[in-house]
Design a protein around this motif. Structure first.
Motif, PDB file in Angstrom:
ATOM      1  N   ASN A  37      68.103 -13.742  37.208  1.00  0.00           N
ATOM      2  CA  ASN A  37      68.981 -13.089  38.174  1.00  0.00           C
ATOM      3  C   ASN A  37      69.084 -13.814  39.510  1.00  0.00           C
ATOM      4  O   ASN A  37      70.115 -13.736  40.163  1.00  0.00           O
ATOM      5  CB  ASN A  37      68.520 -11.650  38.404  1.00  0.00           C
ATOM      6  N   PHE A  38      68.002 -14.479  39.919  1.00  0.00           N
ATOM      7  CA  PHE A  38      68.021 -15.062  41.265  1.00  0.00           C
ATOM      8  C   PHE A  38      67.787 -16.559  41.293  1.00  0.00           C
ATOM      9  O   PHE A  38      67.748 -17.167  42.337  1.00  0.00           O
ATOM     10  CB  PHE A  38      66.996 -14.329  42.145  1.00  0.00           C
ATOM     11  N   LYS A  39      67.603 -17.156  40.105  1.00  0.00           N
ATOM     12  CA  LYS A  39      67.493 -18.608  39.952  1.00  0.00           C
ATOM     13  C   LYS A  39      66.210 -19.217  40.480  1.00  0.00           C
ATOM     14  O   LYS A  39      65.962 -20.397  40.322  1.00  0.00           O
ATOM     15  CB  LYS A  39      68.699 -19.339  40.578  1.00  0.00           C
ATOM     16  N   TYR A  40      65.411 -18.470  41.179  1.00  0.00           N
ATOM     17  CA  TYR A  40      64.075 -18.942  41.521  1.00  0.00           C
ATOM     18  C   TYR A  40      63.207 -17.765  41.928  1.00  0.00           C
ATOM     19  O   TYR A  40      63.714 -16.657  42.122  1.00  0.00           O
ATOM     20  CB  TYR A  40      64.116 -20.034  42.588  1.00  0.00           C
ATOM     21  N   ILE A  41      61.903 -18.017  42.018  1.00  0.00           N
ATOM     22  CA  ILE A  41      60.971 -16.934  42.284  1.00  0.00           C
ATOM     23  C   ILE A  41      60.294 -17.208  43.627  1.00  0.00           C
ATOM     24  O   ILE A  41      59.581 -18.199  43.790  1.00  0.00           O
ATOM     25  CB  ILE A  41      59.931 -16.845  41.144  1.00  0.00           C
TER      26      ILE A  41
END
Ligand SMILES: Cc1cc2nc3c(=O)[nH]c(=O)nc-3n(C[C@H](O)[C@H](O)[C@H](O)COP(=O)(O)O)c2cc1C
Ligand code: SF4
Ligand code: FES
Lengths: 157, 401
Positions: A37-41
């Protein structure tokens, strides 16, 4: 980060833990969900996941750093992965790579200024009978030519 | 957008299968009957290592733990391999029915498919198929009314790591850790996922099961050769007219395969993917079988115009990137072999040093912890051995230009 943003993130991570469970084996599905969903953590999300799963944040980070599809640094909205393995290499991956780099104005490993695209190489993705191949997010494209690859990226929002 | 080119249908997998048929027949048999047929069939695992499937299942069946796992290895990451992709997209019924039969045979309650992240696009179709199986009571509780036979399948995704195809690394990954191979023993059949007895089998291995149950072990072992029974799916790519997936009996000669796929001016064939070996024209009469050229199914064809050192460099880069880094021979060794390849490309090498690298390669095969490091020197050793002239003269030729 604003406190309200932090609270929102904490809530979101909490919901994921509800969805996938709080056992250690839920760690990767949770990280995959955030990544999707956000492409990175973010660091903060890593800490929250660690807290809720009752493991050390370093463990979360070490898992993220192991898997090439998980990332702890900001990526673009769309992740483009061009296959660099043998079939694709022999069938003209280099030309496709150059065309994409020119068109987006970045090199592989970089993200466009507008954060729309990140370019990465990946290893064989099981499309060797239709090389060269690339993935845009989860979608696979095969038998690429420089024009075709550029056209595909033009149509991505 | 994507084609699944099945170029040749053979006598087993692509012979036609009706959803559910194998399960129905299996549930009329006892577990011992199925194990007997399986033993008779002499089926060996299609994931590459070729371990007898009946042995693996007997060992798992023999454990008394009530919570056993049956795991389908759909990590298919070996460069040049794509037959599991075709099976999962075109024939999910064969694979999943094979899993249900396997679960019944070994007494597993839980099934997991470890699907590589690159194949996430398959997820909606595969989930839909599982849902249909649940509706038809091929999955769930009391399958087809059989008391005490409860089994369901969950799909879990990989995240882009080749080594996670190695079964103990796969289990580590399922448990939420870095995909680092484990020491053996204990073997997964005794202590696998969550410490429970687990059988890990390849997609294609499962796909064979319904046919063995339906037609019997004797029928199956008549196909192929003495030690390699049945048919095999070959993922053929590279310099040929018809790349795609071919179902051929084990024992097919490399030259026969080249003929079938329309390969011309072939200089070299890499059998078994990046971790396989590369053979020259003089060996094209060798056969594809466990007793000669064993393979998980990748056949990669190179014509006269290809530079074998460039090919080798690509393979070694792959291993440097995909080594999990846990043990020294593999972590350092692959880097050294890649450096050596680059020296050869430039023509800046001494034979003394290259011989040392060959020695290093042989050491890696013995001293590495898992199959990755044990097989990654294969292309280096076989290309240097089989393409001596090209390999050792190339750099000087290039510099002389
Ligand atoms: C580095 C490495 C990668 C592997 N990748 C796969 C894979 O993608 N799929 C697979 O079925 N087996 C793979 N294997 C083999 C597995 O460890 C294991 O032997 C296999 O899943 C067992 O199934 P089978 O008995 O049905 O062949 C790999 C092994 C190694 C060492
Ligand atoms: S051989 Fe390589 S991949 Fe396997 S455990 Fe050792 S370092 Fe990791
Ligand atoms: S080599 Fe690129 S898809 Fe296999």
């Amino acid at each position: 980060m604003l406190i309200s943003e932090k609270q929102a993130l904490t809530e979101r991570v909490g919901m994921l833990v509800q969805k996938y469970g709080n056992s250690r084996s839920a760690l990767i599905p949770i990280l995959q969900d955030i990544q999707h969903n956000f492409k990175y953590i973010t660091d903060f999300e890593q800490q929250e996941v660690a807290r809720l799963l009752d493991i050390h944040p370093v463990e979360v980070y070490s898992v993220i750093s192991f898997y090439s599809f998980l990332s702890s640094k900001q990526r673009g909205k769309n992740i483009v992965r061009l296959c660099q393995s043998i079939s694709c290499e022999l069938e003209g991956k280099e030309k496709v790579a150059k065309a994409i780099e020119r068109e987006l104005g970045i090199k592989f490993g970089e993200t466009t200024k507008d954060k729309k695209f990140t370019l990465e190489y990946t290893n064989c993705m099981g499309m060797c009978d239709q090389s060269p191949a690339m993935m845009v997010n989860e979608k696979v494209y095969s038998k690429l030519t420089p024009e075709k690859a550029v056209q595909i990226l033009k149509e991505v929002k | 957008m994507m084609e699944n080119k099945i170029e040749r249908k053979g006598q087993v997998l692509f012979s036609g299968y009706k959803y559910g048929e194998g399960i129905k027949k299996a549930l009329k048999l006892s577990r011992e009957d199925i194990l007997f047929e399986l033993k008779e069939s002499k089926l060996r695992g299609r994931g590459g290592a070729g371990f007898p499937t009946s042995t693996k299942w007997m060992l798992t069946a023999a454990t008394i733990d009530p919570d056993k796992y049956l795991i389908c290895n759909a990590d298919e990451g070996e460069p040049g391999t794509f037959k599991d992709r075709v099976l999962l997209l075109e024939y999910p019924a064969m694979v999943f029915d094979g899993m249900v039969i396997g679960a019944y045979t070994i007494g597993a309650k839980f099934g997991i498919v470890y699907l590589r992240g690159e194949y996430k696009y398959m997820l909606p179709d595969l989930e839909a198929h599982l849902e249909k199986m649940r509706k038809d009571n091929y999955l769930g509780e009391k399958i087809l009314g059989k008391d005490g036979f409860d089994f369901d399948i969950e799909i879990r995704l990989g995240s882009g790591a080749y080594v996670c195809g190695e079964e103990t690394a796969l289990i580590e990954s399922l448990e939420g850790s870095r995909g680092e191979a484990r020491n053996r023993p204990p073997f997964p059949v005794n202590r696998g996922y969550m410490g429970k007895p687990s059988s890990v089998n390849n997609v294609e291995t499962f796909a064979n099961i319904p046919f063995i149950v339906l037609k019997g072990g004797k029928w199956y072992n008549k196909l192929g050769t003495e030690k390699s029974t049945g048919t095999k799916l070959f993922s053929v790519s590279g310099d040929c007219e018809k790349p795609g997936v071919y179902e051929l009996p084990w024992g097919t000669k490399v030259s026969e395969l080249l003929e079938i796929v329309g390969a011309k001016n072939t200089k070299a064939v890499q059998v078994g993917g990046a971790s396989g070996i590369c053979i020259p024209k003089s060996q094209f009469d060798r056969m594809l079988a466990y007793e000669d050229l064993a393979t998980g199914g990748s056949v990669k064809i190179f014509n006269e115009n290809r530079n074998m050192l460039e090919v080798l460099k690509n393979f070694m880069e792959f291993f440097v990137e995909e080594s999990c880094g846990q043990c020294v021979p593999c972590r350092i060794g692959n880097v050294k072999l890649l450096e050596g390849t680059k020296m050869l490309l430039k023509g800046e090498f001494t034979f003394e040093y290259i011989n040392k690298l060959k020695e290093l390669g042989r050491t890696m095969k013995i001293a590495s912890k898992c199959g990755l490091g044990q097989s990654s020197p294969n292309p280096f050793l076989s290309i240097l051995e089989n393409f001596k002239d090209e390999v050792f003269n190339q750099g000087w030729r290039n510099n002389g230009r």
